[in-house]
Each structure stands twice: as structure tokens, then as C-alpha cells.
Scaffold this motif. Structure first.
Motif, PDB file in Angstrom:
ATOM      1  N   ALA A 140       0.792  -1.227   0.000  1.00 48.73           N
ATOM      2  CA  ALA A 140       0.000   0.000   0.000  1.00 48.73           C
ATOM      3  C   ALA A 140       0.829   1.285   0.000  1.00 48.73           C
ATOM      4  N   PRO A 141       1.892   1.419   0.822  1.00 43.78           N
ATOM      5  CA  PRO A 141       2.638   2.685   0.778  1.00 43.78           C
ATOM      6  C   PRO A 141       3.227   2.985  -0.601  1.00 43.78           C
ATOM      7  N   ALA A 142       3.790   1.971  -1.252  1.00 42.77           N
ATOM      8  CA  ALA A 142       4.357   2.187  -2.586  1.00 42.77           C
ATOM      9  C   ALA A 142       3.263   2.497  -3.601  1.00 42.77           C
ATOM     10  N   LEU A 143       2.114   1.839  -3.473  1.00 46.71           N
ATOM     11  CA  LEU A 143       0.999   2.111  -4.385  1.00 46.71           C
ATOM     12  C   LEU A 143       0.470   3.525  -4.188  1.00 46.71           C
ATOM     13  N   CYS A 144       0.394   3.983  -2.941  1.00 51.62           N
ATOM     14  CA  CYS A 144      -0.048   5.360  -2.691  1.00 51.62           C
ATOM     15  C   CYS A 144       0.870   6.356  -3.383  1.00 51.62           C
ATOM     16  N   ARG A 145       2.157   6.118  -3.313  1.00 47.79           N
ATOM     17  CA  ARG A 145       3.106   7.027  -3.964  1.00 47.79           C
ATOM     18  C   ARG A 145       2.943   6.964  -5.485  1.00 47.79           C
ATOM     19  N   ARG A 146       2.655   5.788  -6.008  1.00 45.59           N
ATOM     20  CA  ARG A 146       2.453   5.670  -7.456  1.00 45.59           C
ATOM     21  C   ARG A 146       1.208   6.443  -7.883  1.00 45.59           C
ATOM     22  N   PHE A 147       0.135   6.334  -7.101  1.00 49.61           N
ATOM     23  CA  PHE A 147      -1.072   7.102  -7.415  1.00 49.61           C
ATOM     24  C   PHE A 147      -0.754   8.601  -7.386  1.00 49.61           C
ATOM     25  N   HIS A 148      -0.046   9.036  -6.367  1.00 53.05           N
ATOM     26  CA  HIS A 148       0.325  10.445  -6.253  1.00 53.05           C
ATOM     27  C   HIS A 148       1.128  10.889  -7.478  1.00 53.05           C
ATOM     28  N   ASP A 149       2.054  10.052  -7.931  1.00 52.28           N
ATOM     29  CA  ASP A 149       2.850  10.385  -9.115  1.00 52.28           C
ATOM     30  C   ASP A 149       1.972  10.550 -10.351  1.00 52.28           C
ATOM     31  N   GLU A 150       0.956   9.690 -10.487  1.00 55.24           N
ATOM     32  CA  GLU A 150       0.078   9.777 -11.652  1.00 55.24           C
ATOM     33  C   GLU A 150      -0.742  11.069 -11.620  1.00 55.24           C
ATOM     34  N   VAL A 151      -1.202  11.451 -10.435  1.00 54.41           N
ATOM     35  CA  VAL A 151      -1.945  12.710 -10.321  1.00 54.41           C
ATOM     36  C   VAL A 151      -1.015  13.890 -10.583  1.00 54.41           C
ATOM     37  N   ARG A 152       0.199  13.814 -10.055  1.00 56.24           N
ATOM     38  CA  ARG A 152       1.148  14.922 -10.209  1.00 56.24           C
ATOM     39  C   ARG A 152       1.567  15.097 -11.667  1.00 56.24           C
ATOM     40  N   ALA A 153       1.506  14.016 -12.447  1.00 57.20           N
ATOM     41  CA  ALA A 153       1.804  14.144 -13.875  1.00 57.20           C
ATOM     42  C   ALA A 153       0.783  15.039 -14.567  1.00 57.20           C
ATOM     43  N   LEU A 154      -0.442  15.091 -14.040  1.00 58.32           N
ATOM     44  CA  LEU A 154      -1.482  15.965 -14.598  1.00 58.32           C
ATOM     45  C   LEU A 154      -1.487  17.342 -13.936  1.00 58.32           C
ATOM     46  N   VAL A 155      -1.015  17.399 -12.685  1.00 61.55           N
ATOM     47  CA  VAL A 155      -0.983  18.665 -11.937  1.00 61.55           C
ATOM     48  C   VAL A 155       0.440  18.845 -11.408  1.00 61.55           C
TER      49      VAL A 155
END
Length: 276
Positions: free
Chosen positions: A236-251
Motif C-alpha cells: 500500500a505505501p508504494a501504491l499510494c506514492r504511485r497514485f500520487h505520481d500519476e496525479v502529479r503528472a497531470l498537476v
């Protein structure tokens, strides 16, 4: 939730004394699920504050005696809980009112009275588990909007899309609610809970609908919090960071998460783990 055994030596140290500090190096928010089962002491909560930066977010679940045993009708235990969490200060991002599946639209007057009686200096987020709320959401939305509370969606649609394939998935299949999808924010601080599958590609594929939604909220000036789960939560911690990275790619202006610690630098065990 920051002491999962499978995280020890990967995301957290083996010792139980400093795990929250290490967790805060991976993620900047946490679900306070343990407060559902027991109210911690002020001294324990003070250590939580000491181990986390000032902008860290605790979403703390109200005790089950209030939400489940007494179904919001008896709040005599609330003052003790509120005194216990005072050391967190502004780190208390929201108090999480998770209601049982038997709490339905007919109970809205009870929920309304409860919310209106809460201290006004804190924020509140309500998670309902009766699907009837989603069929006609306006009544619940009106109750929540009246006190500035958020509706927490628990997205289990990807998890229940196909039958389970592991013991962890079968266990979650029996315990987790089958909730309709909801992607509407009521406040400037929406909270989302998402449950994926054992397979990383399934988990990542299932959250793709949320990436533009969360990015859109950020562009609107909102400050969302997203919690990513899997049946065993091992990654879960690594997946949370991956989700954050995907959002940050748009913002791109979204602040990066903390620099995660090197697992090889984590200390060895010094004693038994403790939560309270």
C-alpha cells in the motif's frame, strides 16, 4: 494504520517505537483505524504528533461504541475521545464517522442531530454503507452540507468486478462492502478510500478513473486525501506514492511526497510492537 507486519523491514523499521515517523516518510496522511477499537491515551497521541510533521493528516475513526453500538444516540464517550486527540492539533484533518450497513436513510434525523452537536472547530467526514443512500443521495448531501461535512466514498467496484483468487481476497470478499461508485466532492477537502486487488495491474487499472477526478479537484483549489488499499495492504505505501505520481503528472504544481527512506537503513528489532 501504520504498523502492518508485512511493512516491517520494507517501509518501516522492525522496532515498534518509531514506525509512524518512518511511515510519514512514505505518505503524508493516515487512516486512524485503531481509534475505532480503543481510545488512545493523550500521552500516546502526543507521540504521534511528535513523530509527524505539522502538515501530516490524521483521519481518525470515531469509536465504535458511538457509531455502531449506540448508533450516534449516546455520545457520552465523545468528550474523552476529543480530549485524547487534542495533542494532534491541526494534524487532525477530519474525524471519520463510519456508519454500519444497517444505518440507512431512515436514520438521517439521528445523523443530523449528531453532526450538529459536534464541536465546530473540527472537520467531519461520513462514510455510509447502506447502498440506498447512493440511489437518492440528495437527502444525505443536504444533511452533510448543512454542517460542512464530507461524504467519504469507499470505491470497491474494481475489487468486486471478478471473483477472488487468493486467501486475502476471499477474506476481503466476505468483509468489505459492495458500494456504488461515487466521485462527487461536497467540501474543499474530499476524502476517498479505494480498494484494489492483489495484482498491481488490477489495482492501478481500477484507480484510473480517480486520477483525473483528483486532478480536477486540485485544479479547483480543493485539497483531497486518497487512501489506497489492497486485500492484504502489503504494498500500500508504494501504491499510494504511485497514485500520487500519476496525479502529479497531470498537476505538476502538486507538492511531491516526502523522500522515502532507504529500507536498508531501517533499524533492526528492539522489542515488541505497540500501538497504544
Amino acid at each position: 494504520m501504520w504498523s502492518l507486519k508485512s511493512w516491517q523491514g520494507r517501509f518501516l523499521p522492525h522496532s515498534g517505537s518509531d514506525r509512524l515517523r518512518s511511515y510519514a516518510g512514505w505518505c503524508n496522511a493516515v487512516e486512524g483505524n485503531t481509534t475505532f477499537y480503543a481510545t488512545p491515551s493523550r500521552e500516546t497521541v502526543a507521540t504521534w504528533a511528535e513523530q509527524t510533521p505539522a502538515d501530516f493528516r490524521f483521519v481518525l475513526k470515531l469509536p465504535r461504541e458511538i457509531t455502531h453500538s449506540h448508533r450516534l444516540a449516546d455520545v457520552s464517550g465523545l468528550p474523552e475521545f476529543l480530549r485524547a486527540i487534542e495533542p494532534l492539533g491541526d494534524r487532525t484533518h477530519a474525524l471519520w464517522v463510519q456508519l454500519p450497513g444497517s444505518f440507512g436513510p431512515g436514520d438521517l434525523p439521528v445523523l443530523s442531530r449528531f453532526l450538529r452537536g459536534l464541536p465546530g472547530h473540527l472537520r467531519y467526514a461520513v462514510e455510509v454503507r447502506d447502498p440506498a443512500f447512493f440511489h437518492d443521495p440528495h437527502r444525505l448531501e443536504e444533511v452533510l452540507a448543512g454542517v460542512g461535512a464530507e461524504w467519504v466514498p469507499f470505491d470497491t467496484t474494481e475489487f468486486f468486478r471478478t471473483p477472488p483468487t487468493s486467501d486475502a481476497e476471499r477474506d476481503a470478499w466476505m468483509k468489505k462492502p459492495r458500494m456504488p461508485l461515487r466521485t462527487v466532492a461536497l467540501t474543499d477537502q474530499p476524502i476517498v478510500r479505494y480498494l484494489g486487488r492483489d495484482a498491481v495491474d488490477r489495482t492501478v487499472g481500477g484507480w484510473q478513473r480517480w486520477v483525473p477526478v483528483v486532478a480536477g479537484w486540485l485544479r479547483e483549489g480543493r485539497s483531497p486525501t486518497v487512501f489506497v488499499h489492497t486485500p492484504d495492504n502489503a504494498d500500500a505505501p508504494a501504491l499510494c506514492r504511485r497514485f500520487h505520481d500519476e496525479v502529479r503528472a497531470l498537476v505538476p504544481e502538486l507538492e511531491p511526497l516526502p523522500v522515502s527512506p532507504d529500507p536498508s537503513s531501517l533499524p533492526e528489532a528492539e522489542g515488541p510492537p505497540t500501538l497504544f
